[in-house]
Structures are given as C-alpha cells and as structure tokens.
Design a protein around this motif. Sequence first.
Motif, PDB file in Angstrom:
ATOM      1  N   UNK A 199       0.972  -1.338   0.036  1.00 59.46           N
ATOM      2  CA  UNK A 199      -0.102  -0.046  -0.043  1.00 59.46           C
ATOM      3  C   UNK A 199       0.769   1.306  -0.086  1.00 59.46           C
ATOM      4  N   UNK A 200       2.174   1.255   0.635  1.00 59.25           N
ATOM      5  CA  UNK A 200       3.124   2.267   0.404  1.00 59.25           C
ATOM      6  C   UNK A 200       3.215   2.850  -0.924  1.00 59.25           C
ATOM      7  N   UNK A 201       3.020   1.863  -1.823  1.00 62.21           N
ATOM      8  CA  UNK A 201       3.390   2.126  -3.291  1.00 62.21           C
ATOM      9  C   UNK A 201       1.893   2.521  -4.260  1.00 62.21           C
ATOM     10  N   UNK A 252       6.576  21.823  11.931  1.00 57.74           N
ATOM     11  CA  UNK A 252       6.032  23.520  11.786  1.00 57.74           C
ATOM     12  C   UNK A 252       6.056  23.854  10.224  1.00 57.74           C
ATOM     13  N   UNK A 253       7.097  22.768   9.390  1.00 55.54           N
ATOM     14  CA  UNK A 253       7.532  23.569   8.200  1.00 55.54           C
ATOM     15  C   UNK A 253       6.917  22.408   7.091  1.00 55.54           C
ATOM     16  N   UNK A 254       5.788  21.833   7.685  1.00 52.39           N
ATOM     17  CA  UNK A 254       5.132  20.461   6.854  1.00 52.39           C
ATOM     18  C   UNK A 254       4.492  21.225   5.626  1.00 52.39           C
ATOM     19  N   UNK A 255       3.840  22.174   5.781  1.00 53.33           N
ATOM     20  CA  UNK A 255       3.102  22.923   4.606  1.00 53.33           C
ATOM     21  C   UNK A 255       4.531  23.435   3.359  1.00 53.33           C
ATOM     22  N   UNK A 308      -2.164  13.397   0.061  1.00 55.59           N
ATOM     23  CA  UNK A 308      -1.400  12.325  -0.580  1.00 55.59           C
ATOM     24  C   UNK A 308       0.167  12.160  -0.015  1.00 55.59           C
ATOM     25  N   UNK A 309       0.458  13.081   0.998  1.00 56.54           N
ATOM     26  CA  UNK A 309       1.731  13.250   1.323  1.00 56.54           C
ATOM     27  C   UNK A 309       2.300  11.661   1.915  1.00 56.54           C
ATOM     28  N   UNK A 310       1.498  11.056   2.965  1.00 54.90           N
ATOM     29  CA  UNK A 310       1.971   9.828   3.529  1.00 54.90           C
ATOM     30  C   UNK A 310       2.118   8.894   2.793  1.00 54.90           C
ATOM     31  N   UNK A 366       3.140   8.991  -0.518  1.00 56.17           N
ATOM     32  CA  UNK A 366       4.102   9.495  -1.508  1.00 56.17           C
ATOM     33  C   UNK A 366       5.440   8.946  -1.252  1.00 56.17           C
ATOM     34  N   UNK A 367       6.167   9.374  -2.287  1.00 58.08           N
ATOM     35  CA  UNK A 367       7.670   8.819  -2.042  1.00 58.08           C
ATOM     36  C   UNK A 367       8.501   9.804  -1.120  1.00 58.08           C
ATOM     37  N   UNK A 368       7.892  10.667  -0.660  1.00 54.67           N
ATOM     38  CA  UNK A 368       8.606  11.512   0.275  1.00 54.67           C
ATOM     39  C   UNK A 368       8.191  11.236   1.625  1.00 54.67           C
ATOM     40  N   UNK A 369       6.968  10.791   1.941  1.00 50.76           N
ATOM     41  CA  UNK A 369       6.346  10.500   3.190  1.00 50.76           C
ATOM     42  C   UNK A 369       7.347   9.902   4.261  1.00 50.76           C
ATOM     43  N   UNK A 370       8.136   9.023   3.949  1.00 56.62           N
ATOM     44  CA  UNK A 370       9.035   8.432   4.738  1.00 56.62           C
ATOM     45  C   UNK A 370      10.522   8.908   4.852  1.00 56.62           C
ATOM     46  N   UNK A 371      10.839  10.002   4.111  1.00 54.88           N
ATOM     47  CA  UNK A 371      12.101  10.625   4.184  1.00 54.88           C
ATOM     48  C   UNK A 371      12.279  11.433   5.264  1.00 54.88           C
TER      49      UNK A 371
END
Length: 290
Positions: free
Chosen positions: A46-48, A154-157, A180-182, A184-189
């Motif tokens: 599901x992560x992909x 605080x920088x998430x947006x 869709x962030x969680x 996405x390919x960025x969500x765990x970086x």
Amino acid sequence: MRSDDWHLTEDVDDFVARAGDFLCSRPALHTMPLTVTEKLRTRGADAYGAQAPVLGRLERAGKVRATFYRLRGLSLTPLTPEHADTLAAHLAALGHSIPHVSADHTTATAFAQAWQRHTGAAPTLSKRLRLYRLDSLTPPEPLPEGRGRVVGEQDHEQLVRWCGEFLDTVGEVPGVDADSWADSRFGDKHFTFWETPDGTPVSMAGSTSMVGRMIRVDPVYTPARHRGRGYAGAVTVEASRAALAAGATDVVLFADPADPTSNALYRRIGYVPVTEWAVYDFSAPAAEAG
C-alpha cells in the motif's frame, strides 16, 4: 524450477532473508532495491499504491547473483545479456505486464531488447540518470550565509509545496499534496532546509532511512528565485554530513546527466560517478494495440 534459476515470490520477508546479503554486498549500486524492499517490509505494498509486488532472485551454485522487483514497473540489479533474456522469457511466459524497466544502462538496454524479442513490445528510452557515491565530503568554500537545520512539523506545509514543485520541475507524476503526502515517495524521508540568517528557508534536501548502511540523498531542490547562490550545495553537504554521522558507509544520489550544473556541483563536494542509469518505457505489442 531448477535451483539454478530465477525464483519469484510475493513474500517480502522471505525475499529479504534469501537475498538481503547480496543486496547489502554492493549497497551503492543496489540503492533502489534496498530502500524499496525495506519500505515494502515495513509498510506493505500500500505504501506504493500498487498491486502485490513480485520479487525475484537469480541463483547460481547456491548463491544469489541478481535480483528484481516489479511494482509499477520492473527494476533490476546488473544482469548479463543472457540472464536478461532468460528473465524476459520467464516473465513473458507467466503473462506479466511490464510498462517500463529501470536499471543500470547496460542491463536496462539488454532487458528492453529481450522483452521486445519475447513480447513484441517496443522500448523507448524515457529517462537517463547518473548514480553518484560520496567519496570524501568537501564543503564548498565559501559557504553561503545561513545554516542547515532539520525540517520540523511546523515546516510541513512548505515541505509539501516544495516537493510538489520539485515533481513539476522534473516532470514526474503523480503530484503530491497534503492528502497524498503519507503515501508519496517523500512521506518516509528525512529533510533538511538551508535557511538564510533571518530564518528564511531557501533550499531543501531529503534522504532515505539507512538500510544496508546506505543512505540516498533525494530529492535536492531550490526554488528558481533562490538559485545561483550556492544553497543547493550547502544543503546537500548538510544532508550528506548527517548521513555519515548516522553511520552510513555509502551515501548516494542520482543526477540528470544532461544538467551540467548539478553534476559539476556534486563532483565538487566529493561525489564520484558509479554508473549510468536508464528507464525504458514499453509500448503495447502490435496485436494487443490493434
């Protein structure tokens, strides 16, 4: 299936148990399967947003010699033309659909040609990349004014907005937003900002979690209005230094070989080329298209 052959599975834990040592033997070259299988192991397919993954290993004399994974497309570790042809024939016989293949340039080309022979699907070279590995970190002199800092909640947006701009810049789809962030390919970086003395963020670098003592810096992005001032080099150095401090022995990144500015930058701060990378897209076979 013979013991000396391709072995396919959907069991990620079994794949890692059998092929993990092989992948960790060359962590820089195997950066993609290392991070992808770790994400599959911890978060599932599901992560992909993909169907169940297919993972494969090639065994010879009881040892793993190569691997692949198939999610949206096919990704390969280095193969000889013979082994690429054997894999293409095997996947074609099983009825697998492969929209694209990604690997080092020699392997990707060999598989693309083999897939066309066995299926009639015509390959088109859609992307070229260059894989770099950090040799000796050499911060640019002088560094631009400011400092690097870890990105916080605080920088998430702003982080989501910049990652969306990055995807637009490099032509990747789908895009990314807060919803869709969680997944996405960025969500765990993990991300680092470079900020000016007044606290204004001007550049960012992301990095993967460490696996096999390898960390990949990805992405590096500076908004157009802030470019040409050394911020990308400074933030890449900060992310690279953090990776080394975390214990990584292999710190890697991809660059577009057609971009002389980024390639020159990475070389100046201590990255050396490992291999050329290629992605081939496959058209539908003529009979299927008809």
